[in-house]
Design an enzyme around this catalytic site. Structure first.
Site, PDB file in Angstrom:
ATOM      1  N   ARG A 117       0.839  -1.214   0.000  1.00 43.16           N
ATOM      2  CA  ARG A 117       0.000   0.000   0.000  1.00 43.16           C
ATOM      3  C   ARG A 117       0.875   1.265   0.000  1.00 43.16           C
ATOM      4  NH1 ARG A 117      -3.305  -3.560  -0.719  1.00 43.16           N
ATOM      5  NH2 ARG A 117      -5.450  -3.553   0.057  1.00 43.16           N
ATOM      6  N   SER A 171     -10.754  -0.802   3.372  1.00 44.24           N
ATOM      7  CA  SER A 171      -9.954  -0.939   4.598  1.00 44.24           C
ATOM      8  C   SER A 171      -9.600   0.446   5.127  1.00 44.24           C
ATOM      9  CB  SER A 171      -8.647  -1.684   4.316  1.00 44.24           C
ATOM     10  OG  SER A 171      -8.898  -2.948   3.779  1.00 44.24           O
ATOM     11  N   GLU A 213      -5.090   3.462   6.407  1.00 45.70           N
ATOM     12  CA  GLU A 213      -4.865   3.062   5.014  1.00 45.70           C
ATOM     13  C   GLU A 213      -5.534   4.088   4.112  1.00 45.70           C
ATOM     14  OE1 GLU A 213      -5.299   0.926   1.203  1.00 45.70           O
ATOM     15  OE2 GLU A 213      -6.925   1.609   2.466  1.00 45.70           O
TER      16      GLU A 213
END
Ligand code: EPU
Length: 349
Positions: A165, A238, A337
């Site tokens: 990520r 998320s 995130e």
């Protein structure tokens, strides 16, 4: 057509959390022909926040600066030979639309990334990933304009420095706006079933030799069974990253909770473990908790949801309490995130 520039612009319909907030300035880029107008428009603020599908952002309050919404369109096959098929898509294309298009063209490799909300231009920023595949696995290159100098450059996968990520775009540096992304797909890609859940879903459906279309269908089915649809319930997927901790720290946790999900990972060049943020949050009792219209999804503890009128401040308040309780119980500091804009106190890097 001239560049659209709106002052005090409402953002509620531009974020999948469905949170109401205003941006001091909203610029919408529809065509590359508008690029010459863009730099003068950004003269007062050369570092706008770039918005794609608004599916990975929480507006925690009104945005005092400029938001640049990218709606550039276009998809094409650049080359098709024994080394694979290079597909190029403009930054404003819908990601899942590209997944469907590539399957229809018999170009494979994106199946496991089906149904991820958002745009093509946002995909490399956080190196989107799901069910055993990350964007970096199929990435060829991208073209980005440096909003400071006005120069366009091509970046390779190495240039983008992809991580979990993570990419160069998340780190301090030139203000690059992604214009188009090229992916290296295949006419013959075998199904990627390293993530057990997809194999199980195919097995349950009685599919023994899955085609890429079967894999994409299984991924859609698994996602729909556990993740809330942002079209029905406001969310940004998320909300937290899965934390990566030292092997020793993971060992302590596993001694106490042998069932805690954990996966191999690397931390500062050393073998470490990635833990499940959803599991940690659920263990602290947050799954399904609702405070007013802000809540933790009842099916997946990693997803914060807006039942209707939740504000960004209420959602970040809930996230702050979740983070504090995970820290207190497990000594693990969760990181967001989703992008938080503006960045609230205590949530910076
Ligand atoms: N789990 C719980 N409680 C829950 C949900 C999950 O204990 O409420 C456990 C599961 O049993 C499993 C583990 O947590 O053992 C991992 O769950 P899952 O497979 O759903 O994946 P995740 O790690 O929670 C990541 C990505 C998702 C991606 C899935 C599938 C991150 C931050 N999230 O979630 O990406 O779809 O893997 O590959 O890495 C997103 O980025 O928005 C996103 C949805």
């Amino acid at each position: 057509m001239t560049l659209s520039i709106v002052r005090n612009a409402p953002l509620k319909s531009l974020n999948t959390f469905g949170v109401a907030a205003n941006a001091a300035t909203l610029i919408t880029l529809e065509h590359e022909a508008q690029l010459p107008e863009l730099r003068p428009a950004l003269a007062a603020e050369p570092a706008p926040f770039v918005l794609g599908g608004g599916s990975n952002v929480l507006f925690t309050a009104d945005v005092p600066g400029t938001i640049l919404r990218v709606r550039l369109r276009g998809v094409r096959i650049v080359s098709d030979d024994a080394r694979g098929v290079i597909v190029e898509a403009a930054a404003g294309e819908d990601w899942d639309g590209l997944v469907r298009w590539s399957l229809a063209q018999h170009c494979y490799g994106l199946e496991n990334l089906a149904l991820i909300p958002g745009t093509v231009g946002a995909a490399p920023i956080q190196n989107i990933g799901a069910y055993g595949v990350e964007l970096s696995d199929v990435f060829d290159s991208l073209d980005a304009i440096d909003l400071g100098s006005g120069k366009t450059a091509t970046l390779s996968a190495a240039d983008c420095a992809f991580g979990y990520r993570d990419s160069i775009f998340k780190r301090p540096g030139p203000n690059r706006l992604v214009l188009r992304v090229r992916l290296r797909l295949s006419r013959t890609a075998p199904a990627r079933l390293s993530h057990g859940e997809i194999g199980q879903a195919l097995h349950a459906a009685g599919v023994d030799n899955p085609t890429p279309a079967d894999v994409a269908d299984a991924v859609r089915q698994v996602r729909m069974s556990k993740l809330p649809d942002p079209a029905r319930l406001g969310n940004a997927g998320s909300f937290f990253k899965n934390p990566i901790v030292s092997a020793a720290h993971a060992g302590q946790l596993l001694a106490e909770y042998p069932g805690a999900p954990n996966y191999p990972a690397v931390l500062a060049g050393v073998a470490a473990r990635k833990l499940s943020a959803a599991w940690l949050i659920e263990a602290c009792g947050w799954k399904g908790v609702r405070e007013g219209d802000a809540g933790v999804d009842a099916r997946h503890a990693l997803v914060l949801v807006n039942y209707g009128q939740a504000t960004g401040a209420q959602l970040i308040g809930l996230a702050t309490r979740i983070r504090a309780s995970v820290h207190q119980r497990f000594n693990i500091r969760l990181e967001a995130e989703a992008v938080l804009l503006p960045t609230p106190e205590g949530w910076g890097p």
